[in-house]
Enzyme design. Structure first.
Site, short mmCIF file in Angstrom:
data_model
loop_
_atom_site.label_atom_id
_atom_site.label_comp_id
_atom_site.label_asym_id
_atom_site.label_seq_id
_atom_site.Cartn_x
_atom_site.Cartn_y
_atom_site.Cartn_z
N LYS A 30 0.80 -1.23 0.00
CA LYS A 30 0.00 0.00 0.00
C LYS A 30 0.83 1.28 0.00
O LYS A 30 0.37 2.32 -0.46
CB LYS A 30 -0.94 0.03 1.22
N ASP A 78 -10.17 2.73 2.66
CA ASP A 78 -10.30 2.00 3.93
C ASP A 78 -10.99 2.85 5.01
O ASP A 78 -11.95 2.40 5.63
CB ASP A 78 -8.91 1.59 4.46
#
Ligand code: ATR
Length: 289
Positions: free
Chosen positions: A74, A110
């Site tokens: 990420k 997220d």
């Protein structure tokens, strides 16, 4: 389930991670495309360390419309993209890539996915309320950012390694009021918070008997939330609900809504949430047998 026809028009998607074989994203997103009547296919790609740059070049070359990025890529993926959304920049991580005609744009769904599921499932209002986050890793960053955007007045961050709690609080200070506290100070703030979130991996399968904090400190009017979604209801949530009477919120919601936002960024259409949740819950139920 209807038949899903793949042909020369099929739009391609996927998730990049290492490991990746446990990922529920392919079943969730393929079900979403099917429910929305979109001719698309979503695969799981095991991208080993050192090969991420080539994999991202492959998104452009093969004209994938979108990719999700998971552990451990990420952060590194940010250096290979053409543009990073502001939220993803602040969080310092990208989990969703949109390919706009060869231009790769990075987003982080997220934290916003977490807050959307929290609000839909618990009706909590965070404006002017205080929050306790346990854990100060990558997941806590995204959740803290989204809670701050939602109007939380102050975020206490407790973590096993105290220095990391202080560091995270410090790095959040440009957009919210936050402070690191020791695990031993949790008792001092639980009477004052509307929400407690477990951002650690404590309680995750196979360590299902562990809890991230002493649950006898939880007040009945607190919403208690866990980012862990395997098991769907952790011991922490079970105790908060059954022993303390708290309203609980499982990490499964965050997983579903981070995927829902990705779907919406890619397709411009509302995500078929119920179908996505249903297929993921079924998959967990099958795994349990
Ligand atoms: P993620 O990206 O999922 O947030 P991470 O960045 O590795 O993963 O962060 C893991 C978090 O869980 C950290 O807050 C970690 O605490 P430390 O900073 O002290 O390592 C916490 N954590 C993991 N295992 C733990 C355990 N057994 N007890 C307490 N905290 C734990």
């Amino acid at each position: 389930m209807g038949t899903h026809k793949l042909d020369s028009h099929t739009i391609l998607y996927g998730v990049f991670g290492d490991p990746i074989r446990h990922s529920k994203s392919p079943i969730m997103l393929n079900r979403a495309f099917e429910a929305a009547g979109i001719n698309a296919a979503y695969g799981a790609f095991h991208i080993l360390p050192g090969t991420l740059k080539d994999a991202v070049a492959g998104i452009r070359a093969l004209q994938f419309r979108g990719v999700n990025v998971t552990i451990p890529h990420k952060l590194e993926v940010m250096s290979y993209l053409d543009e990073i959304d502001e939220g993803a920049q602040v969080i310092g991580a990208v989990n969703t890539i949109v390919n706009e005609g060869g231009r790769l744009i990075g987003y982080n769904t997220d934290g916003i996915g977490y807050v959307r599921s929290l609000k839909e499932e618990t009706s909590i209002s965070l404006k002017g309320r205080k929050v306790l986050m346990v854990g100060a890793g990558g997941a806590a960053r995204g959740v803290g950012y989204a809670l701050a955007k939602e109007g939380a007045e102050h975020i206490y961050i407790a973590n096993r390694t105290r220095g990391k709690a202080d560091d995270l609080a410090h790095s959040m200070s440009s957009f919210c009021s936050a402070s690191g506290i020791g695990l031993e100070d949790i008792a001092k703030v639980t009477g004052d918070v509307a929400l407690i979130v477990n951002n650690t991996s404590v309680g995750m399968h196979p360590n299902v008997d562990e809890v991230p904090m002493d649950t006898s400190l939880i007040q009945a009017d607190t919403v208690v939330s866990d980012l862990v979604y395997n098991p769907i209801i952790t011991k922490f949530l079970q105790q908060a609900r059954d022993l303390r009477g708290a309203v609980i919120h499982s990490g499964l919601g965050m997983f579903i809504y981070q995927g829902a936002y990705a779907f919406e960024y890619w397709t411009g259409q509302p995500a078929p949430i119920a179908a996505m949740r249903d297929v993921v819950e079924r998959s967990f139920a099958e795994a349990a047998h």
